[in-house]
Design a protein around this motif. Structure first.
Motif, mmCIF file in Angstrom:
data_model
loop_
_atom_site.group_PDB
_atom_site.id
_atom_site.type_symbol
_atom_site.label_atom_id
_atom_site.label_comp_id
_atom_site.label_asym_id
_atom_site.label_seq_id
_atom_site.Cartn_x
_atom_site.Cartn_y
_atom_site.Cartn_z
ATOM 1 N N GLY A 66 -7.006 -12.100 3.235
ATOM 2 C CA GLY A 66 -6.506 -12.804 2.058
ATOM 3 C C GLY A 66 -6.186 -11.858 0.909
ATOM 4 N N VAL A 67 -6.898 -10.728 0.835
ATOM 5 C CA VAL A 67 -6.620 -9.724 -0.200
ATOM 6 C C VAL A 67 -5.188 -9.222 -0.059
ATOM 7 N N ILE A 68 -4.751 -9.019 1.169
ATOM 8 C CA ILE A 68 -3.394 -8.521 1.419
ATOM 9 C C ILE A 68 -2.369 -9.495 0.845
ATOM 10 N N TRP A 69 -2.595 -10.792 1.042
ATOM 11 C CA TRP A 69 -1.672 -11.808 0.522
ATOM 12 C C TRP A 69 -1.669 -11.831 -1.007
ATOM 13 N N ILE A 70 -2.835 -11.686 -1.612
ATOM 14 C CA ILE A 70 -2.896 -11.667 -3.078
ATOM 15 C C ILE A 70 -2.183 -10.438 -3.617
ATOM 16 N N VAL A 71 -2.426 -9.285 -3.018
ATOM 17 C CA VAL A 71 -1.750 -8.054 -3.451
ATOM 18 C C VAL A 71 -0.241 -8.200 -3.292
ATOM 19 N N ARG A 72 0.184 -8.778 -2.188
ATOM 20 C CA ARG A 72 1.624 -8.986 -1.953
ATOM 21 C C ARG A 72 2.233 -9.869 -3.043
ATOM 22 N N MET A 73 1.551 -10.944 -3.399
ATOM 23 C CA MET A 73 2.062 -11.844 -4.441
ATOM 24 C C MET A 73 2.126 -11.133 -5.792
ATOM 25 N N VAL A 74 1.120 -10.334 -6.106
ATOM 26 C CA VAL A 74 1.117 -9.567 -7.353
ATOM 27 C C VAL A 74 2.301 -8.599 -7.368
ATOM 28 N N ALA A 75 2.572 -7.966 -6.235
ATOM 29 C CA ALA A 75 3.682 -7.016 -6.139
ATOM 30 C C ALA A 75 5.037 -7.706 -6.274
ATOM 31 N N GLN A 76 5.161 -8.930 -5.799
ATOM 32 C CA GLN A 76 6.437 -9.654 -5.803
ATOM 33 C C GLN A 76 6.709 -10.438 -7.077
ATOM 34 N N ILE B 171 2.742 -2.674 5.857
ATOM 35 C CA ILE B 171 3.547 -3.890 5.919
ATOM 36 C C ILE B 171 4.415 -4.175 4.700
ATOM 37 N N LEU B 172 4.078 -3.620 3.548
ATOM 38 C CA LEU B 172 4.875 -3.929 2.363
ATOM 39 C C LEU B 172 6.093 -3.014 2.270
ATOM 40 N N ALA B 173 7.158 -3.556 1.714
ATOM 41 C CA ALA B 173 8.392 -2.787 1.520
ATOM 42 C C ALA B 173 8.170 -1.728 0.439
ATOM 43 N N LYS B 174 8.999 -0.702 0.455
ATOM 44 C CA LYS B 174 8.889 0.400 -0.508
ATOM 45 C C LYS B 174 8.892 -0.095 -1.951
ATOM 46 N N LYS B 175 9.757 -1.071 -2.244
ATOM 47 C CA LYS B 175 9.841 -1.644 -3.588
ATOM 48 C C LYS B 175 8.524 -2.336 -3.973
ATOM 49 N N GLN B 176 7.927 -3.065 -3.021
ATOM 50 C CA GLN B 176 6.649 -3.731 -3.270
ATOM 51 C C GLN B 176 5.530 -2.712 -3.458
ATOM 52 N N LEU B 177 5.551 -1.644 -2.661
ATOM 53 C CA LEU B 177 4.521 -0.614 -2.780
ATOM 54 C C LEU B 177 4.547 0.048 -4.155
ATOM 55 N N ALA B 178 5.732 0.215 -4.699
ATOM 56 C CA ALA B 178 5.845 0.789 -6.050
ATOM 57 C C ALA B 178 5.181 -0.139 -7.065
ATOM 58 N N LYS B 179 5.362 -1.443 -6.899
ATOM 59 C CA LYS B 179 4.725 -2.417 -7.802
ATOM 60 C C LYS B 179 3.212 -2.438 -7.607
ATOM 61 N N VAL B 180 2.741 -2.255 -6.369
ATOM 62 C CA VAL B 180 1.303 -2.191 -6.116
ATOM 63 C C VAL B 180 0.709 -1.034 -6.914
ATOM 64 N N GLU B 181 1.374 0.101 -6.900
ATOM 65 C CA GLU B 181 0.870 1.264 -7.640
ATOM 66 C C GLU B 181 0.791 0.987 -9.137
ATOM 67 N N GLU B 182 1.704 0.187 -9.657
ATOM 68 C CA GLU B 182 1.712 -0.168 -11.084
ATOM 69 C C GLU B 182 0.686 -1.241 -11.428
ATOM 70 N N ARG B 183 0.475 -2.183 -10.524
ATOM 71 C CA ARG B 183 -0.226 -3.420 -10.866
ATOM 72 C C ARG B 183 -1.608 -3.593 -10.262
#
Length: 161
Positions: free
Chosen positions: A67-77, A104-116
């Motif tokens: 579930g953490v993966i899904w929350i991180v994905r939503m935060v990134a998107q 599993i996350l796209a490069k654009k999403q990974l950049a947002k993960v690093e920020e958020r």
């Protein structure tokens, strides 16, 4: 007001209810403990009308960490997301979460993960604060999986262990 909101309960292989996880709330802090085994966490949080920015993950079994993966994905998107998501866990939890996210996350999403998203790798006995909750984590010495429990001191000095 302090409270615990149960978002799920059950074993790792449940099929009709959500896996074990809960939110510990004070007047100013919402701490999700574990996130269950999938995207159902998003529905559970929505039903409870809870928006979280802190997650404590006890261990890296699928029914606690996916579930953490899904929350991180939503935060990134999420467009316009300006908060920080804090994820707390031991080294194994951090390795599993980061590996899955990186795979599993796209490069654009990974950049947002690093920020958020801020990943907090905890050590046995470490003291830290999550909002107004004073936390101490500890290794429970499980023979199955590296697993941390915690002791929480709430603003009114109530102790949860």
């Amino acid at each position: 007001m302090n409270k615990i909101t149960m978002l799920g309960t059950g074993s790792a292989t449940v099929s009709h209810i959500y896996n074990t996880c809960f939110v510990l709330s004070t007047d100013t802090t919402l701490l999700l403990v574990d996130a269950g085994g999938g995207n159902g966490i998003l529905t559970q949080l929505d039903k409870a009308k809870i928006s979280i920015s802190d997650i404590f993950v006890t261990h890296a079994h699928t029914d606690h960490v996916l579930g953490v993966i899904w929350i991180v994905r939503m935060v990134a998107q999420c467009k316009g997301y300006e908060d920080k998501l804090h994820v707390y866990g031991n080294d194994k939890v951090m390795k599993v979460v980061r590996t899955i996210i990186d795979m599993i996350l796209a490069k654009k999403q990974l950049a947002k993960v690093e920020e958020r998203v801020v990943f907090h790798e905890l050590t046995d006995g470490e003291n830290f604060n999550v909002g107004d909750i004073q936390m101490t984590c500890f290794d429970i010495h499980s023979t199955k999986e590296k697993q941390y429990g915690f002791r929480a001191v709430l603003p009114d000095h109530t102790i949860l262990a």
